[in-house]
Design a protein around this motif. Structure first.
Motif, PDB file in Angstrom:
ATOM      1  N   ALA A 239      29.733   3.076  24.123  1.00 34.49           N
ATOM      2  CA  ALA A 239      29.623   2.894  22.675  1.00 34.49           C
ATOM      3  C   ALA A 239      30.314   1.602  22.250  1.00 34.49           C
ATOM      4  CB  ALA A 239      30.225   4.094  21.947  1.00 34.49           C
ATOM      5  N   LYS A 240      31.162   1.046  23.136  1.00 32.87           N
ATOM      6  CA  LYS A 240      31.827  -0.232  22.845  1.00 32.87           C
ATOM      7  C   LYS A 240      31.025  -1.379  23.457  1.00 32.87           C
ATOM      8  CE  LYS A 240      36.619   1.347  22.552  1.00 32.87           C
ATOM      9  NZ  LYS A 240      37.885   1.470  23.326  1.00 32.87           N
ATOM     10  N   PRO A 241      30.728  -2.398  22.673  1.00 30.71           N
ATOM     11  CA  PRO A 241      29.912  -3.502  23.179  1.00 30.71           C
ATOM     12  C   PRO A 241      30.465  -4.106  24.474  1.00 30.71           C
ATOM     13  CG  PRO A 241      30.186  -3.702  20.818  1.00 30.71           C
ATOM     14  CD  PRO A 241      31.054  -2.553  21.253  1.00 30.71           C
ATOM     15  N   ASN A 242      29.569  -4.395  25.392  1.00 31.11           N
ATOM     16  CA  ASN A 242      29.816  -5.105  26.649  1.00 31.11           C
ATOM     17  C   ASN A 242      30.538  -4.330  27.741  1.00 31.11           C
ATOM     18  OD1 ASN A 242      28.516  -7.428  25.780  1.00 31.11           O
ATOM     19  ND2 ASN A 242      30.342  -8.063  24.636  1.00 31.11           N
ATOM     20  N   VAL A 243      31.044  -3.140  27.437  1.00 28.68           N
ATOM     21  CA  VAL A 243      31.771  -2.386  28.467  1.00 28.68           C
ATOM     22  C   VAL A 243      30.825  -1.956  29.593  1.00 28.68           C
ATOM     23  CG1 VAL A 243      33.117  -0.294  28.927  1.00 28.68           C
ATOM     24  CG2 VAL A 243      33.582  -1.640  26.874  1.00 28.68           C
ATOM     25  N   LEU A 244      29.663  -1.433  29.215  1.00 25.95           N
ATOM     26  CA  LEU A 244      28.711  -0.988  30.240  1.00 25.95           C
ATOM     27  C   LEU A 244      28.253  -2.179  31.091  1.00 25.95           C
ATOM     28  CD1 LEU A 244      27.175   1.713  31.023  1.00 25.95           C
ATOM     29  CD2 LEU A 244      25.202   0.611  29.991  1.00 25.95           C
ATOM     30  N   ARG A 245      27.973  -3.276  30.437  1.00 23.84           N
ATOM     31  CA  ARG A 245      27.509  -4.470  31.172  1.00 23.84           C
ATOM     32  C   ARG A 245      28.563  -4.918  32.179  1.00 23.84           C
ATOM     33  NH1 ARG A 245      28.349  -9.687  30.174  1.00 23.84           N
ATOM     34  NH2 ARG A 245      29.066  -9.299  28.049  1.00 23.84           N
ATOM     35  N   GLU A 246      29.810  -5.000  31.736  1.00 22.36           N
ATOM     36  CA  GLU A 246      30.873  -5.452  32.633  1.00 22.36           C
ATOM     37  C   GLU A 246      31.058  -4.471  33.795  1.00 22.36           C
ATOM     38  OE1 GLU A 246      34.397  -6.249  30.366  1.00 22.36           O
ATOM     39  OE2 GLU A 246      33.466  -7.947  29.333  1.00 22.36           O
ATOM     40  N   ALA A 247      30.964  -3.185  33.509  1.00 27.17           N
ATOM     41  CA  ALA A 247      31.112  -2.184  34.584  1.00 27.17           C
ATOM     42  C   ALA A 247      29.993  -2.353  35.604  1.00 27.17           C
ATOM     43  CB  ALA A 247      31.092  -0.780  34.002  1.00 27.17           C
ATOM     44  N   LEU A 248      28.771  -2.616  35.117  1.00 29.72           N
ATOM     45  CA  LEU A 248      27.637  -2.770  36.032  1.00 29.72           C
ATOM     46  C   LEU A 248      27.719  -4.087  36.804  1.00 29.72           C
ATOM     47  CD1 LEU A 248      24.821  -1.330  33.771  1.00 29.72           C
ATOM     48  CD2 LEU A 248      25.602  -0.368  35.935  1.00 29.72           C
ATOM     49  N   GLN A 249      28.413  -5.054  36.217  1.00 25.45           N
ATOM     50  CA  GLN A 249      28.578  -6.332  36.922  1.00 25.45           C
ATOM     51  C   GLN A 249      29.692  -6.242  37.964  1.00 25.45           C
ATOM     52  OE1 GLN A 249      28.968  -8.841  33.487  1.00 25.45           O
ATOM     53  NE2 GLN A 249      26.836  -9.548  33.599  1.00 25.45           N
ATOM     54  N   GLY A 250      30.316  -5.080  38.063  1.00 24.58           N
ATOM     55  CA  GLY A 250      31.286  -4.874  39.144  1.00 24.58           C
ATOM     56  C   GLY A 250      32.735  -4.795  38.706  1.00 24.58           C
ATOM     57  N   LYS A 251      32.994  -5.000  37.406  1.00 26.51           N
ATOM     58  CA  LYS A 251      34.379  -4.915  36.944  1.00 26.51           C
ATOM     59  C   LYS A 251      34.817  -3.450  37.006  1.00 26.51           C
ATOM     60  CE  LYS A 251      37.272  -6.533  33.180  1.00 26.51           C
ATOM     61  NZ  LYS A 251      37.306  -7.242  31.909  1.00 26.51           N
ATOM     62  N   SER A 252      35.974  -3.235  37.618  1.00 32.94           N
ATOM     63  CA  SER A 252      36.455  -1.866  37.755  1.00 32.94           C
ATOM     64  C   SER A 252      37.659  -1.651  36.842  1.00 32.94           C
ATOM     65  CB  SER A 252      36.833  -1.629  39.217  1.00 32.94           C
ATOM     66  OG  SER A 252      37.158  -0.280  39.407  1.00 32.94           O
ATOM     67  N   GLY A 253      37.996  -0.416  36.547  1.00 36.17           N
ATOM     68  CA  GLY A 253      39.185  -0.128  35.753  1.00 36.17           C
ATOM     69  C   GLY A 253      38.942  -0.136  34.259  1.00 36.17           C
ATOM     70  N   LEU A 254      37.676  -0.135  33.847  1.00 36.23           N
ATOM     71  CA  LEU A 254      37.381  -0.134  32.403  1.00 36.23           C
ATOM     72  C   LEU A 254      37.463   1.270  31.812  1.00 36.23           C
ATOM     73  CD1 LEU A 254      34.303  -2.510  32.579  1.00 36.23           C
ATOM     74  CD2 LEU A 254      36.459  -3.037  31.446  1.00 36.23           C
ATOM     75  N   GLY A 255      37.343   2.266  32.686  1.00 32.91           N
ATOM     76  CA  GLY A 255      37.378   3.653  32.207  1.00 32.91           C
ATOM     77  C   GLY A 255      38.059   4.524  33.249  1.00 32.91           C
ATOM     78  N   THR A 256      37.376   5.584  33.665  1.00 38.79           N
ATOM     79  CA  THR A 256      37.914   6.465  34.714  1.00 38.79           C
ATOM     80  C   THR A 256      37.100   6.285  35.991  1.00 38.79           C
ATOM     81  OG1 THR A 256      38.537   8.089  33.041  1.00 38.79           O
ATOM     82  CG2 THR A 256      38.417   8.855  35.330  1.00 38.79           C
ATOM     83  N   VAL A 257      37.774   5.908  37.066  1.00 40.02           N
ATOM     84  CA  VAL A 257      37.112   5.759  38.360  1.00 40.02           C
ATOM     85  C   VAL A 257      37.198   7.086  39.096  1.00 40.02           C
ATOM     86  CG1 VAL A 257      37.171   4.551  40.587  1.00 40.02           C
ATOM     87  CG2 VAL A 257      37.723   3.310  38.486  1.00 40.02           C
ATOM     88  N   ILE A 258      36.073   7.505  39.651  1.00 47.88           N
ATOM     89  CA  ILE A 258      36.081   8.743  40.429  1.00 47.88           C
ATOM     90  C   ILE A 258      35.763   8.347  41.860  1.00 47.88           C
ATOM     91  CG2 ILE A 258      34.973  11.004  40.697  1.00 47.88           C
ATOM     92  CD1 ILE A 258      34.602  10.559  37.499  1.00 47.88           C
ATOM     93  N   THR A 259      36.744   8.509  42.704  1.00 49.66           N
ATOM     94  CA  THR A 259      36.657   7.944  44.040  1.00 49.66           C
ATOM     95  C   THR A 259      37.236   8.906  45.084  1.00 49.66           C
ATOM     96  OG1 THR A 259      37.387   6.059  45.401  1.00 49.66           O
ATOM     97  CG2 THR A 259      38.844   6.693  43.602  1.00 49.66           C
ATOM     98  N   GLY A 260      36.798   8.683  46.333  1.00 49.16           N
ATOM     99  CA  GLY A 260      37.295   9.547  47.413  1.00 49.16           C
ATOM    100  C   GLY A 260      38.633   9.080  47.924  1.00 49.16           C
ATOM    101  N   GLY A 261      38.944   7.794  47.684  1.00 48.26           N
ATOM    102  CA  GLY A 261      40.160   7.203  48.236  1.00 48.26           C
ATOM    103  C   GLY A 261      41.375   7.441  47.376  1.00 48.26           C
ATOM    104  N   LYS A 262      42.496   7.008  47.847  1.00 47.21           N
ATOM    105  CA  LYS A 262      43.755   7.192  47.078  1.00 47.21           C
ATOM    106  C   LYS A 262      43.918   6.016  46.128  1.00 47.21           C
ATOM    107  CE  LYS A 262      44.983  11.048  48.453  1.00 47.21           C
ATOM    108  NZ  LYS A 262      43.695  11.385  48.755  1.00 47.21           N
TER     109      LYS A 262
END
Ligand code: ADP
Length: 262
Positions: A239-262
């Protein structure tokens, strides 16, 4: 190049408080953001105020019990088609070669879970450079007659079956919180969730009344399944401009990451 899967939440593209209301401006902006993505894309969207009210009214998640539900099956599917058409047209308006894929016509469920799905057309679309657009749908179910397959479950299935690089979920909040941020102002944003947090995830809300697919809890449980297989996902605020685009371009840490690693 491996495809990315992007889930556009019903909470973002529709107004969940008003039946059958699309957020036109948001959809247009998201279409513009998606236009700039170089990787092949698979788009999946949720039902928001289109799918949930009808599915709930005709008790579709409980399975087929009586003939009076059939008009409900028909109406629920049509409502999702309308939302899908709206989104596909907005994507086309930005020059994205988007093409609808009807889940109920290419998958069979069993007790509310996808049992089998014909994925060859989706593979061929990706190979050609088309952008498949799937959605949560009312589907045929070997055990229950009919059931609802959420966009979230579709994402998790597609990510397992197709070799994807990353999964990004766009919702209308900044990620996954310790409690619903719209109801509890002490809720804290969780930056990372791993399979070790399963107890915490089980305590999350199952979704508001009328949400037939299990809300944030079901979403995170689907994504934890992927995390166990080594496929990372992130839930961000589309809902915030550009957040989805940046996440899809590979930027991590914009929201909640769900990952198998520590
Ligand atoms: P969508 O329809 O966009 O896929 P949902 O409506 O299923 O998404 O889930 C997003 C909504 O979940 C948010 O709008 C928020 O109100 C609600 N929610 C409930 N619990 C949480 C939580 N712990 N963290 C974040 N959001 C939550």
């Amino acid at each position: 190049m491996k495809p990315l899967i992007v889930k556009l939440g019903g909470s973002v593209i529709t107004d969940k408080g008003k039946p059958f209301t699309v957020r036109r401006g948001v959809i247009k902006r998201l279409a513009r953001e998606l236009k700039g993505i170089k990787s092949p894309l698979i788009i999946v969207h949720g039902g928001g105020s289109f799918g949930h009210p009808l599915a709930s009214r005709y008790k579709i998640t409980g399975g087929y019990r009586e003939k009076t539900q059939l008009i409900g099956v028909s109406l629920t599917h049509r409502a999702m088609e309308k939302l899908n058409s709206y989104l596909v047209e907005a994507l086309q308006g930005e020059g994205i070669p988007a093409m609808a894929v009807q889940p109920s016509a290419c998958l069979i469920a069993s007790d509310g879970r996808i049992e089998s799905m014909q994925l060859e057309p989706v593979r061929k679309m990706l190979a050609l450079g088309l952008v498949p657009v799937l959605y949560g749908d009312v589907v045929f179910d070997a055990k229950k007659g009919v059931s609802i397959i959420s966009g979230d479950q579709l994402v998790s299935y597609l990510a397992r079956k197709l070799s994807v690089s990353r999964v990004v979920f766009g919702v209308d909040v900044d990620g996954v919180y310790t409690a619903c941020p719209k109801k509890d102002n002490r809720a804290e944003l969780l930056r990372v969730i791993t399979p070790a947090d399963v107890d915490l995830v089980s305590s999350l809300e199952k979704g508001d009344q009328g949400d037939v697919t299990g809300g944030m809890r079901a979403k995170v449980l689907e994504l934890l399944e992927l995390a166990r297989l080594g496929i990372e996902a992130e839930i961000v605020n589309a809902a915030k401009p550009n957040v989805l685009r940046e996440a899809l371009q590979g930027k991590s840490g914009l929201g909640t990451v769900i990952t198998g690693g520590k």
